[in-house]
Design a protein around this motif. Structure first.
Motif, PDB file in Angstrom:
ATOM      1  N   ARG A  65       0.568  -1.424   0.073  1.00  0.00           N
ATOM      2  CA  ARG A  65      -0.065   0.326  -0.003  1.00  0.00           C
ATOM      3  C   ARG A  65       0.853   1.310   0.536  1.00  0.00           C
ATOM      4  NH1 ARG A  65      -5.839  -0.865   3.313  1.00  0.00           N
ATOM      5  NH2 ARG A  65      -6.214  -2.582   2.444  1.00  0.00           N
ATOM      6  N   PHE A  66       2.799   0.967   0.323  1.00  0.00           N
ATOM      7  CA  PHE A  66       3.400   2.405   0.130  1.00  0.00           C
ATOM      8  C   PHE A  66       3.194   2.484  -0.750  1.00  0.00           C
ATOM      9  CE2 PHE A  66       5.640  -1.565   0.346  1.00  0.00           C
ATOM     10  CZ  PHE A  66       6.687  -0.989  -0.811  1.00  0.00           C
ATOM     11  N   TYR A  67       2.706   1.366  -1.654  1.00  0.00           N
ATOM     12  CA  TYR A  67       3.293   1.527  -4.030  1.00  0.00           C
ATOM     13  C   TYR A  67       1.743   2.727  -4.115  1.00  0.00           C
ATOM     14  CZ  TYR A  67       3.633   0.287  -8.736  1.00  0.00           C
ATOM     15  OH  TYR A  67       3.315  -0.309  -9.804  1.00  0.00           O
ATOM     16  N   CYS A  68       2.350   4.113  -5.148  1.00  0.00           N
ATOM     17  CA  CYS A  68       1.412   4.449  -5.752  1.00  0.00           C
ATOM     18  C   CYS A  68       0.331   3.903  -6.375  1.00  0.00           C
ATOM     19  CB  CYS A  68       1.889   5.009  -6.483  1.00  0.00           C
ATOM     20  SG  CYS A  68       2.653   4.802  -8.148  1.00  0.00           S
ATOM     21  N   TYR A  69       1.012   2.604  -6.837  1.00  0.00           N
ATOM     22  CA  TYR A  69      -0.262   1.788  -8.091  1.00  0.00           C
ATOM     23  C   TYR A  69      -0.550   2.388  -9.508  1.00  0.00           C
ATOM     24  CZ  TYR A  69      -1.515  -2.300  -5.624  1.00  0.00           C
ATOM     25  OH  TYR A  69      -1.564  -3.715  -4.261  1.00  0.00           O
ATOM     26  N   ILE A  80       5.681  -8.032 -10.042  1.00  0.00           N
ATOM     27  CA  ILE A  80       5.274  -7.653  -8.251  1.00  0.00           C
ATOM     28  C   ILE A  80       5.441  -9.978  -8.758  1.00  0.00           C
ATOM     29  CG2 ILE A  80       3.221  -7.980  -6.957  1.00  0.00           C
ATOM     30  CD1 ILE A  80       3.959  -4.849  -7.530  1.00  0.00           C
ATOM     31  N   PRO A  81       5.360 -10.293  -7.218  1.00  0.00           N
ATOM     32  CA  PRO A  81       5.277 -11.853  -7.409  1.00  0.00           C
ATOM     33  C   PRO A  81       4.311 -12.530  -7.463  1.00  0.00           C
ATOM     34  CG  PRO A  81       5.930 -10.951  -5.496  1.00  0.00           C
ATOM     35  CD  PRO A  81       6.395  -9.929  -6.322  1.00  0.00           C
ATOM     36  N   PHE A  93       9.836 -21.083   6.602  1.00  0.00           N
ATOM     37  CA  PHE A  93      11.428 -21.562   6.031  1.00  0.00           C
ATOM     38  C   PHE A  93      10.005 -21.643   4.580  1.00  0.00           C
ATOM     39  CE2 PHE A  93      11.967 -23.501  10.256  1.00  0.00           C
ATOM     40  CZ  PHE A  93      12.838 -21.751  10.530  1.00  0.00           C
ATOM     41  N   ASP A  94      10.921 -20.668   4.421  1.00  0.00           N
ATOM     42  CA  ASP A  94      10.556 -20.760   2.980  1.00  0.00           C
ATOM     43  C   ASP A  94      11.925 -19.126   2.211  1.00  0.00           C
ATOM     44  OD1 ASP A  94      10.089 -19.810  -0.045  1.00  0.00           O
ATOM     45  OD2 ASP A  94       7.360 -19.871   0.345  1.00  0.00           O
ATOM     46  N   LYS A  95      12.581 -20.147   1.667  1.00  0.00           N
ATOM     47  CA  LYS A  95      14.017 -18.883   1.273  1.00  0.00           C
ATOM     48  C   LYS A  95      13.401 -18.372  -0.121  1.00  0.00           C
ATOM     49  CE  LYS A  95      17.804 -21.732   3.785  1.00  0.00           C
ATOM     50  NZ  LYS A  95      19.061 -22.148   3.197  1.00  0.00           N
ATOM     51  N   GLU A  96      12.662 -19.026  -1.222  1.00  0.00           N
ATOM     52  CA  GLU A  96      12.642 -18.275  -2.435  1.00  0.00           C
ATOM     53  C   GLU A  96      11.709 -17.038  -1.571  1.00  0.00           C
ATOM     54  OE1 GLU A  96      11.234 -20.454  -6.229  1.00  0.00           O
ATOM     55  OE2 GLU A  96       9.780 -20.015  -4.780  1.00  0.00           O
ATOM     56  N   ARG A  97      10.485 -17.005  -0.763  1.00  0.00           N
ATOM     57  CA  ARG A  97       9.662 -16.447  -0.279  1.00  0.00           C
ATOM     58  C   ARG A  97      10.356 -15.110  -0.095  1.00  0.00           C
ATOM     59  NH1 ARG A  97       5.777 -18.366   3.786  1.00  0.00           N
ATOM     60  NH2 ARG A  97       7.562 -17.872   5.168  1.00  0.00           N
ATOM     61  N   SER A  98      11.139 -15.410   1.047  1.00  0.00           N
ATOM     62  CA  SER A  98      12.005 -13.866   1.645  1.00  0.00           C
ATOM     63  C   SER A  98      12.839 -13.196   0.769  1.00  0.00           C
ATOM     64  CB  SER A  98      12.916 -14.509   2.985  1.00  0.00           C
ATOM     65  OG  SER A  98      12.276 -15.478   3.141  1.00  0.00           O
ATOM     66  N   ARG A  99      13.614 -13.891  -0.427  1.00  0.00           N
ATOM     67  CA  ARG A  99      14.177 -13.316  -0.889  1.00  0.00           C
ATOM     68  C   ARG A  99      13.140 -12.438  -2.235  1.00  0.00           C
ATOM     69  NH1 ARG A  99      15.414 -15.003  -6.528  1.00  0.00           N
ATOM     70  NH2 ARG A  99      14.479 -16.780  -6.081  1.00  0.00           N
ATOM     71  N   ILE A 100      12.429 -13.270  -3.044  1.00  0.00           N
ATOM     72  CA  ILE A 100      11.643 -12.396  -3.575  1.00  0.00           C
ATOM     73  C   ILE A 100      11.625 -11.369  -3.537  1.00  0.00           C
ATOM     74  CG2 ILE A 100       9.708 -12.373  -5.250  1.00  0.00           C
ATOM     75  CD1 ILE A 100      10.317 -15.230  -6.298  1.00  0.00           C
ATOM     76  N   ASN A 101      10.306 -11.415  -2.021  1.00  0.00           N
ATOM     77  CA  ASN A 101       9.739 -10.446  -0.994  1.00  0.00           C
ATOM     78  C   ASN A 101      10.845  -8.841  -1.206  1.00  0.00           C
ATOM     79  OD1 ASN A 101       7.594 -11.636  -1.332  1.00  0.00           O
ATOM     80  ND2 ASN A 101       7.386 -12.199   1.027  1.00  0.00           N
ATOM     81  N   LYS A 102      11.915  -9.319  -0.999  1.00  0.00           N
ATOM     82  CA  LYS A 102      13.226  -8.442  -0.265  1.00  0.00           C
ATOM     83  C   LYS A 102      13.252  -7.434  -1.820  1.00  0.00           C
ATOM     84  CE  LYS A 102      17.738  -7.719   1.957  1.00  0.00           C
ATOM     85  NZ  LYS A 102      19.023  -8.758   2.441  1.00  0.00           N
ATOM     86  N   LYS A 103      12.961  -8.534  -2.470  1.00  0.00           N
ATOM     87  CA  LYS A 103      13.480  -7.584  -4.175  1.00  0.00           C
ATOM     88  C   LYS A 103      12.692  -6.669  -4.273  1.00  0.00           C
ATOM     89  CE  LYS A 103      14.906  -9.186  -8.570  1.00  0.00           C
ATOM     90  NZ  LYS A 103      15.305 -10.155 -10.282  1.00  0.00           N
ATOM     91  N   LEU A 143      10.516  -5.655  -2.614  1.00  0.00           N
ATOM     92  CA  LEU A 143      10.329  -4.100  -1.819  1.00  0.00           C
ATOM     93  C   LEU A 143      11.512  -2.946  -1.899  1.00  0.00           C
ATOM     94  CD1 LEU A 143       9.370  -5.935   1.739  1.00  0.00           C
ATOM     95  CD2 LEU A 143       8.129  -4.120   0.577  1.00  0.00           C
ATOM     96  N   LEU A 144      12.592  -3.458  -1.896  1.00  0.00           N
ATOM     97  CA  LEU A 144      13.951  -2.557  -3.119  1.00  0.00           C
ATOM     98  C   LEU A 144      13.463  -1.841  -3.426  1.00  0.00           C
ATOM     99  CD1 LEU A 144      16.293  -5.063  -1.240  1.00  0.00           C
ATOM    100  CD2 LEU A 144      16.157  -2.655  -0.098  1.00  0.00           C
ATOM    101  N   ASN A 145      12.966  -2.673  -4.521  1.00  0.00           N
ATOM    102  CA  ASN A 145      12.531  -2.291  -6.247  1.00  0.00           C
ATOM    103  C   ASN A 145      11.690  -1.215  -6.118  1.00  0.00           C
ATOM    104  OD1 ASN A 145      14.750  -3.452  -7.529  1.00  0.00           O
ATOM    105  ND2 ASN A 145      13.490  -5.463  -8.214  1.00  0.00           N
ATOM    106  N   LEU A 146      10.502  -1.655  -5.636  1.00  0.00           N
ATOM    107  CA  LEU A 146       9.469  -0.354  -5.416  1.00  0.00           C
ATOM    108  C   LEU A 146      10.179   0.959  -4.438  1.00  0.00           C
ATOM    109  CD1 LEU A 146       6.001  -3.232  -5.285  1.00  0.00           C
ATOM    110  CD2 LEU A 146       6.787  -1.989  -6.861  1.00  0.00           C
ATOM    111  N   LYS A 147      10.545   1.062  -3.570  1.00  0.00           N
ATOM    112  CA  LYS A 147      10.809   1.948  -3.082  1.00  0.00           C
ATOM    113  C   LYS A 147      11.961   3.087  -3.195  1.00  0.00           C
ATOM    114  CE  LYS A 147      10.301  -0.479   1.792  1.00  0.00           C
ATOM    115  NZ  LYS A 147      11.356  -0.889   2.995  1.00  0.00           N
ATOM    116  N   ARG A 148      12.434   2.168  -4.556  1.00  0.00           N
ATOM    117  CA  ARG A 148      13.347   3.296  -5.700  1.00  0.00           C
ATOM    118  C   ARG A 148      12.396   3.745  -6.834  1.00  0.00           C
ATOM    119  NH1 ARG A 148      16.558  -2.236  -6.592  1.00  0.00           N
ATOM    120  NH2 ARG A 148      18.464  -2.204  -4.963  1.00  0.00           N
TER     121      ARG A 148
END
Length: 276
Positions: A162-166, A172-173, A257-267, A269-274
């Motif tokens: 919701r911080f993203y303007c849409y 988006i995953p 534990f879902d390493k793929e989830r953590s990696r993709i979500n982190k990526k 969030l970083l891209n959207l905040k940029r």
């Protein structure tokens, strides 16, 4: 632009004729190179009266086989026709048929895109927050039942981005199954929906599998209207389906534990905040 065959699937279950007619008119308005599969899970075939157009392929199941399983029947038809793109439609959406051309132009210009979702709005024009991160148990379970409004709001703001303007295009995953345009070749490669999900979470599971082989893109330059009712918030039977699907989903992809989830979500969030 070359002639491109577009197929679509609409799964119905005792929906109103008025709503279904809106969907049919929206999709078929695109033109002659469009084929719509209507898969009916209802107890009667009364909706068949709306399917007189030769471009509509009506399939009556006479039983509720589930959302994903019914769509898979239509997917098989799309594979046989060798369509270029397939659109998943909900019974409660409608749109200007011209958006399909815009979506085709976008995907034809970028071979890396496997799935495209337009901007989704309510009938009053407000944007629906249907761009999401890959869910964790707290997103699907804690967020639904927690009584603390402050915590619930923080969870929603992150999970639904919701911080993203849409208003900006983004990768988006997880995108909504109410309207997805997917390359038919990609859909075939991932083998459609996992039929273990009777209702709910099947679109999340599909997005994850498509995301392994191509990009999922939110494209807000065009929009559709969605009468989003959140049925599981009002109906105990639908809520039970939602809970059962959530358990199946996390059993399949991992709970804490879902390493793929953590990696993709982190990526993500970083891209959207940029982009802010």
């Amino acid at each position: 632009m070359k002639d491109i065959l577009i197929t679509a699937s609409l799964v119905v279950y005792h929906n109103s004729k008025e709503d279904i007619k809106k969907v049919i008119d929206s999709f078929l308005g695109y033109g002659s190179t469009s084929i719509l599969f209507i898969v009916d899970n209802s107890a009667s075939d009364s909706l068949s009266a709306l399917c007189s157009d030769s471009r509509v392929k009506y399939i009556f199941n006479n039983t509720n086989v589930g959302f994903g399983a019914a769509h898979n029947i239509a997917f098989n038809g799309a594979y046989q026709l060798e369509s270029d793109y397939h659109i998943l439609l909900n019974p409660d959406v409608y749109f200007d048929p011209s958006i399909i051309k815009d979506l085709i132009y976008k995907t034809e210009s970028d071979a890396s895109i496997g799935l495209l979702m337009p901007k989704i709005v309510y009938p009053n024009g407000d944007t629906q927050n249907l761009c999401k991160l890959i869910p964790s148990p707290k997103d699907l379970i804690l967020r639904r039942f927690i009584p603390f409004k402050g915590i619930k709001k923080r969870l929603e703001n992150r999970y639904e981005l919701r911080f993203y303007c849409y208003n900006e295009e983004a990768e988006i995953p997880i995108l909504s199954g109410c309207f997805m345009m997917i390359r038919t070749s990609v859909l075939k490669k991932v083998e459609g929906f996992d039929e273990r999900f009777f209702m709910y979470l099947e679109d999340v599971d599909l997005c994850r599998r498509i995301g392994k082989i191509s990009r999922l893109v939110y494209y807000p330059k065009v929009e559709i209207v969605h009468n989003y009712e959140k049925g599981s918030y009002k109906n105990k039977k639908l809520l039970s389906y939602h809970i059962k699907s959530a358990i199946k989903y996390f059993n399949k992809w991992g709970w804490a534990f879902d390493k793929e989830r953590s990696r993709i979500n982190k990526k993500t969030l970083l891209n959207l905040k940029r982009q802010k």
